[in-house]
Design an enzyme around this catalytic site. Sequence first.
Site, PDB file in Angstrom:
ATOM      1  N   HIS A  58       0.849  -1.197   0.000  1.00 27.24           N
ATOM      2  CA  HIS A  58       0.000   0.000   0.000  1.00 27.24           C
ATOM      3  C   HIS A  58       0.886   1.248   0.000  1.00 27.24           C
ATOM      4  CE1 HIS A  58      -3.805  -2.016   1.894  1.00 27.24           C
ATOM      5  NE2 HIS A  58      -3.310  -2.719   0.882  1.00 27.24           N
ATOM      6  N   GLU A  60       0.892   3.796   1.915  1.00 25.24           N
ATOM      7  CA  GLU A  60       1.385   4.144   3.256  1.00 25.24           C
ATOM      8  C   GLU A  60       2.581   3.283   3.649  1.00 25.24           C
ATOM      9  OE1 GLU A  60      -3.209   4.257   3.679  1.00 25.24           O
ATOM     10  OE2 GLU A  60      -1.731   3.267   2.414  1.00 25.24           O
ATOM     11  N   CYS A  88      -5.949   1.751   5.989  1.00 24.96           N
ATOM     12  CA  CYS A  88      -6.616   0.512   6.418  1.00 24.96           C
ATOM     13  C   CYS A  88      -6.021   0.088   7.766  1.00 24.96           C
ATOM     14  CB  CYS A  88      -6.406  -0.578   5.366  1.00 24.96           C
ATOM     15  SG  CYS A  88      -4.693  -1.183   5.278  1.00 24.96           S
ATOM     16  N   CYS A  91      -2.173  -0.693   7.564  1.00 25.29           N
ATOM     17  CA  CYS A  91      -1.346   0.513   7.507  1.00 25.29           C
ATOM     18  C   CYS A  91      -1.396   1.278   8.825  1.00 25.29           C
ATOM     19  CB  CYS A  91      -1.785   1.385   6.342  1.00 25.29           C
ATOM     20  SG  CYS A  91      -1.469   0.610   4.739  1.00 25.29           S
TER      21      CYS A  91
END
EC number: 3.5.4.33
Length: 151
Positions: A58, A60, A88, A91
């Site tokens: 992701h 992040e 999410c 993260c």
Amino acid sequence: MALIEPFDDHYFMKKALQEAETAFELGEIPVGAVVTVNNRIIARAHNLTERLHDVTAHAEMQAITAAANFLGGKYLTDSTLYVTLEPCQMCAGALYWSQISRIVFGAADTTRGYQKMGTQLHPKTQVTSGIMETEAAQLLKRFFIERRNLN
């Protein structure tokens, strides 16, 4: 007369949106992130889950790794993460352990966001939400509409 700060949350969120546009162009879910320290960008990232065949890639997570490498340590105290979509739970967990000082996100993720899932951030982390929310949400909507039309 008010002093105009050129390096405000909108400025850095625009940079995160540029990263999200890059992800869009690569066929990735368009989420982008930047990490700053003292109004200086130290990391830029976007989703790479498809390209890397890695569900943990992701924006992040990529930004946390890049920022930690830049700083030479695992903690991101005195750093701010700007991300176009609410993190999410995965993260948020990584952000918890990084001890990041501040998170600024654009669009809320009412289905998979950390708030919906009940994930906690570090107690010292400050959160600002809704910065350029419309732009971030529209990019995501456009991506999924185009993706549906291709299938």
